[in-house]
Design a protein around this motif. Structure first.
Motif, PDB file in Angstrom:
ATOM      1  N   GLY A  95       0.740   6.469  32.745  1.00 46.11           N
ATOM      2  CA  GLY A  95       0.274   6.121  31.408  1.00 46.11           C
ATOM      3  C   GLY A  95      -1.081   6.738  31.108  1.00 46.11           C
ATOM      4  O   GLY A  95      -1.315   7.287  30.024  1.00 46.11           O
ATOM      5  N   ARG A  96      -1.984   6.667  32.067  1.00 46.98           N
ATOM      6  CA  ARG A  96      -3.316   7.269  31.883  1.00 46.98           C
ATOM      7  C   ARG A  96      -3.218   8.783  31.773  1.00 46.98           C
ATOM      8  O   ARG A  96      -3.978   9.416  31.028  1.00 46.98           O
ATOM      9  N   ALA A  97      -2.276   9.380  32.503  1.00 51.66           N
ATOM     10  CA  ALA A  97      -2.118  10.833  32.465  1.00 51.66           C
ATOM     11  C   ALA A  97      -1.683  11.293  31.076  1.00 51.66           C
ATOM     12  O   ALA A  97      -2.080  12.367  30.615  1.00 51.66           O
ATOM     13  N   TYR A  98      -0.873  10.493  30.414  1.00 51.60           N
ATOM     14  CA  TYR A  98      -0.436  10.824  29.056  1.00 51.60           C
ATOM     15  C   TYR A  98      -1.648  10.935  28.130  1.00 51.60           C
ATOM     16  O   TYR A  98      -1.784  11.896  27.365  1.00 51.60           O
ATOM     17  N   LEU A  99      -2.527   9.967  28.214  1.00 50.16           N
ATOM     18  CA  LEU A  99      -3.729   9.961  27.381  1.00 50.16           C
ATOM     19  C   LEU A  99      -4.637  11.139  27.732  1.00 50.16           C
ATOM     20  O   LEU A  99      -5.183  11.813  26.843  1.00 50.16           O
ATOM     21  N   ALA A 100      -4.799  11.405  29.014  1.00 52.37           N
ATOM     22  CA  ALA A 100      -5.649  12.514  29.447  1.00 52.37           C
ATOM     23  C   ALA A 100      -5.106  13.850  28.960  1.00 52.37           C
ATOM     24  O   ALA A 100      -5.867  14.729  28.528  1.00 52.37           O
ATOM     25  N   PHE A 101      -3.799  14.012  29.016  1.00 54.30           N
ATOM     26  CA  PHE A 101      -3.186  15.261  28.548  1.00 54.30           C
ATOM     27  C   PHE A 101      -3.436  15.474  27.061  1.00 54.30           C
ATOM     28  O   PHE A 101      -3.795  16.574  26.629  1.00 54.30           O
ATOM     29  N   ALA A 102      -3.230  14.427  26.262  1.00 57.80           N
ATOM     30  CA  ALA A 102      -3.417  14.547  24.816  1.00 57.80           C
ATOM     31  C   ALA A 102      -4.843  14.943  24.472  1.00 57.80           C
ATOM     32  O   ALA A 102      -5.080  15.696  23.520  1.00 57.80           O
ATOM     33  N   ARG A 103      -5.791  14.451  25.243  1.00 61.59           N
ATOM     34  CA  ARG A 103      -7.196  14.780  24.978  1.00 61.59           C
ATOM     35  C   ARG A 103      -7.542  16.200  25.407  1.00 61.59           C
ATOM     36  O   ARG A 103      -8.279  16.902  24.720  1.00 61.59           O
ATOM     37  N   LYS A 104      -7.042  16.624  26.534  1.00 66.20           N
ATOM     38  CA  LYS A 104      -7.416  17.929  27.073  1.00 66.20           C
ATOM     39  C   LYS A 104      -6.648  19.070  26.440  1.00 66.20           C
ATOM     40  O   LYS A 104      -7.163  20.189  26.319  1.00 66.20           O
ATOM     41  N   TYR A 105      -5.409  18.799  25.997  1.00 66.42           N
ATOM     42  CA  TYR A 105      -4.556  19.854  25.448  1.00 66.42           C
ATOM     43  C   TYR A 105      -4.025  19.455  24.067  1.00 66.42           C
ATOM     44  O   TYR A 105      -2.812  19.296  23.866  1.00 66.42           O
ATOM     45  N   ILE A 153       6.480   2.091  27.344  1.00 61.06           N
ATOM     46  CA  ILE A 153       5.158   2.572  27.746  1.00 61.06           C
ATOM     47  C   ILE A 153       4.837   3.893  27.059  1.00 61.06           C
ATOM     48  O   ILE A 153       3.687   4.144  26.661  1.00 61.06           O
ATOM     49  N   TRP A 154       5.841   4.742  26.901  1.00 59.97           N
ATOM     50  CA  TRP A 154       5.641   5.995  26.173  1.00 59.97           C
ATOM     51  C   TRP A 154       5.191   5.700  24.743  1.00 59.97           C
ATOM     52  O   TRP A 154       4.235   6.283  24.236  1.00 59.97           O
ATOM     53  N   ALA A 155       5.876   4.752  24.084  1.00 65.95           N
ATOM     54  CA  ALA A 155       5.519   4.400  22.712  1.00 65.95           C
ATOM     55  C   ALA A 155       4.097   3.843  22.634  1.00 65.95           C
ATOM     56  O   ALA A 155       3.339   4.160  21.709  1.00 65.95           O
ATOM     57  N   MET A 156       3.741   3.014  23.599  1.00 61.81           N
ATOM     58  CA  MET A 156       2.398   2.444  23.621  1.00 61.81           C
ATOM     59  C   MET A 156       1.350   3.547  23.840  1.00 61.81           C
ATOM     60  O   MET A 156       0.324   3.600  23.141  1.00 61.81           O
ATOM     61  N   SER A 157       1.613   4.442  24.775  1.00 59.64           N
ATOM     62  CA  SER A 157       0.687   5.533  25.063  1.00 59.64           C
ATOM     63  C   SER A 157       0.548   6.441  23.844  1.00 59.64           C
ATOM     64  O   SER A 157      -0.563   6.827  23.459  1.00 59.64           O
ATOM     65  N   HIS A 158       1.664   6.767  23.231  1.00 57.38           N
ATOM     66  CA  HIS A 158       1.662   7.649  22.064  1.00 57.38           C
ATOM     67  C   HIS A 158       0.901   6.999  20.907  1.00 57.38           C
ATOM     68  O   HIS A 158       0.136   7.666  20.197  1.00 57.38           O
ATOM     69  N   GLY A 159       1.097   5.706  20.728  1.00 59.01           N
ATOM     70  CA  GLY A 159       0.405   5.000  19.660  1.00 59.01           C
ATOM     71  C   GLY A 159      -1.094   4.997  19.842  1.00 59.01           C
ATOM     72  O   GLY A 159      -1.851   5.218  18.892  1.00 59.01           O
ATOM     73  N   VAL A 160      -1.546   4.771  21.067  1.00 55.85           N
ATOM     74  CA  VAL A 160      -2.991   4.787  21.340  1.00 55.85           C
ATOM     75  C   VAL A 160      -3.553   6.181  21.083  1.00 55.85           C
ATOM     76  O   VAL A 160      -4.624   6.340  20.482  1.00 55.85           O
ATOM     77  N   GLU A 174      -2.314   8.530  19.035  1.00 52.33           N
ATOM     78  CA  GLU A 174      -2.275   8.857  17.617  1.00 52.33           C
ATOM     79  C   GLU A 174      -3.342   8.104  16.822  1.00 52.33           C
ATOM     80  O   GLU A 174      -3.968   8.658  15.923  1.00 52.33           O
ATOM     81  N   LEU A 175      -3.533   6.861  17.138  1.00 52.49           N
ATOM     82  CA  LEU A 175      -4.426   6.036  16.327  1.00 52.49           C
ATOM     83  C   LEU A 175      -5.885   6.128  16.740  1.00 52.49           C
ATOM     84  O   LEU A 175      -6.778   6.065  15.891  1.00 52.49           O
ATOM     85  N   PHE A 176      -6.136   6.279  18.037  1.00 54.21           N
ATOM     86  CA  PHE A 176      -7.515   6.110  18.497  1.00 54.21           C
ATOM     87  C   PHE A 176      -8.081   7.221  19.374  1.00 54.21           C
ATOM     88  O   PHE A 176      -9.291   7.287  19.556  1.00 54.21           O
ATOM     89  N   ALA A 177      -7.236   8.076  19.940  1.00 58.51           N
ATOM     90  CA  ALA A 177      -7.750   9.061  20.900  1.00 58.51           C
ATOM     91  C   ALA A 177      -7.954  10.443  20.310  1.00 58.51           C
ATOM     92  O   ALA A 177      -8.544  11.301  20.947  1.00 58.51           O
ATOM     93  N   ARG A 178      -7.488  10.673  19.090  1.00 62.91           N
ATOM     94  CA  ARG A 178      -7.570  12.019  18.535  1.00 62.91           C
ATOM     95  C   ARG A 178      -8.423  12.076  17.269  1.00 62.91           C
ATOM     96  O   ARG A 178      -8.358  13.036  16.510  1.00 62.91           O
ATOM     97  N   GLY A 179      -9.206  11.045  17.031  1.00 62.92           N
ATOM     98  CA  GLY A 179     -10.129  11.077  15.908  1.00 62.92           C
ATOM     99  C   GLY A 179      -9.473  11.007  14.543  1.00 62.92           C
ATOM    100  O   GLY A 179      -9.959  11.615  13.589  1.00 62.92           O
ATOM    101  N   SER A 180      -8.356  10.276  14.429  1.00 58.30           N
ATOM    102  CA  SER A 180      -7.707  10.144  13.129  1.00 58.30           C
ATOM    103  C   SER A 180      -8.633   9.433  12.152  1.00 58.30           C
ATOM    104  O   SER A 180      -9.270   8.436  12.508  1.00 58.30           O
ATOM    105  N   PRO A 181      -8.733   9.920  10.916  1.00 57.98           N
ATOM    106  CA  PRO A 181      -9.653   9.323   9.941  1.00 57.98           C
ATOM    107  C   PRO A 181      -9.374   7.839   9.714  1.00 57.98           C
ATOM    108  O   PRO A 181      -8.222   7.426   9.559  1.00 57.98           O
ATOM    109  N   GLY A 182     -10.437   7.040   9.724  1.00 62.34           N
ATOM    110  CA  GLY A 182     -10.312   5.621   9.388  1.00 62.34           C
ATOM    111  C   GLY A 182      -9.699   4.754  10.457  1.00 62.34           C
ATOM    112  O   GLY A 182      -9.377   3.598  10.207  1.00 62.34           O
ATOM    113  N   THR A 183      -9.554   5.270  11.665  1.00 64.10           N
ATOM    114  CA  THR A 183      -8.891   4.483  12.707  1.00 64.10           C
ATOM    115  C   THR A 183      -9.765   4.320  13.949  1.00 64.10           C
ATOM    116  O   THR A 183      -9.255   4.236  15.045  1.00 64.10           O
TER     117      THR A 183
END
Length: 205
Positions: free
Chosen positions: A92-102, A159-166, A168-177
């Motif tokens: 789960g943590r690796a999913y978040l790390a990947f989205a941030r780095k790539y 867990i994929w849905a939870m990771s993806h949601g975090v 999309e909403l909070f780890a990639r700087g989406s406006p207003g989130t």
């Protein structure tokens, strides 16, 4: 935007790199093939030596992303062993790390509309990557009585849905989130609540 250009004749990879930069800057539908060629420092006609069109180029970026993702997930899973719980949480943590780095690869993979069925190679690589989630879920679910055990595919999909949601909403700087909590903490506590509900970790005192 500065041109990256290409060297040593590796035009195909230069175009993928240009595509990734444009995806990060404009999104997967915000640029043309001509812009990708210009970013790579070549003429638009040169692109067609390697790619049939923009979707073909984005599909290659997605394929490369899934290859990186699969390797990262495998590494996280194996680093978490021998504990099934630690291995599962690590994926789960690796999913978040990947989205941030790539971020460019992440968007090409999950937000571009490119189907993983587009080519056999893309499908096989994506299946390998997501298969690590299922393997980790399957091992952890063995600790649940069989009559209460969710299918591994459902377990991993949650867990994929939870990771993806975090992401999309909070780890990639989406406006207003903006969240008052770090994305890592949101994901960890969310997974914790889910696993407690399944009886896989003890409830808080």
């Amino acid at each position: 935007m500065a041109k990256r250009g290409y060297h040593h004749g590796n035009l195909r990879q230069a175009l993928v790199d240009a595509c990734l930069a444009l995806i990060e800057a404009k999104g997967p539908t915000g640029f043309t093939l001509s812009e990708a060629a210009r970013e790579a420092g070549v003429t638009p006609a040169a692109v067609y030596r390697h790619f049939e069109g923009r979707e073909d180029l984005i599909a290659e970026a997605a394929l490369q992303g899934y290859e990186i993702f699969a390797d990262l997930m495998d590494y996280a899973y194996n680093e978490g062993k021998p504990s099934a719980l630690a291995a599962f949480e690590a994926t789960g943590r690796a999913y978040l790390a990947f989205a941030r780095k790539y971020p460019g690869h992440y968007v090409a993979m999950f937000e571009s509309g490119i189907s993983i069925q587009r080519t056999p190679e893309l499908n096989a690589t994506a299946t390998r990557a997501m298969g690590v989630f299922e393997k980790a879920a399957d091992e952890l679910s063995q600790h649940i009585p069989e009559h209460k055990r969710p299918p591994p595919q459902m377990f991993s999909a949650h867990i994929w849905a939870m990771s993806h949601g975090v992401v999309e909403l909070f780890a990639r700087g989406s406006p207003g989130t903006k969240s008052p909590f770090p994305p890592e903490d949101l994901l960890e506590t969310g997974i914790g609540i889910y696993l407690r509900g399944l009886g896989l970790i003890a409830p808080d005192d």
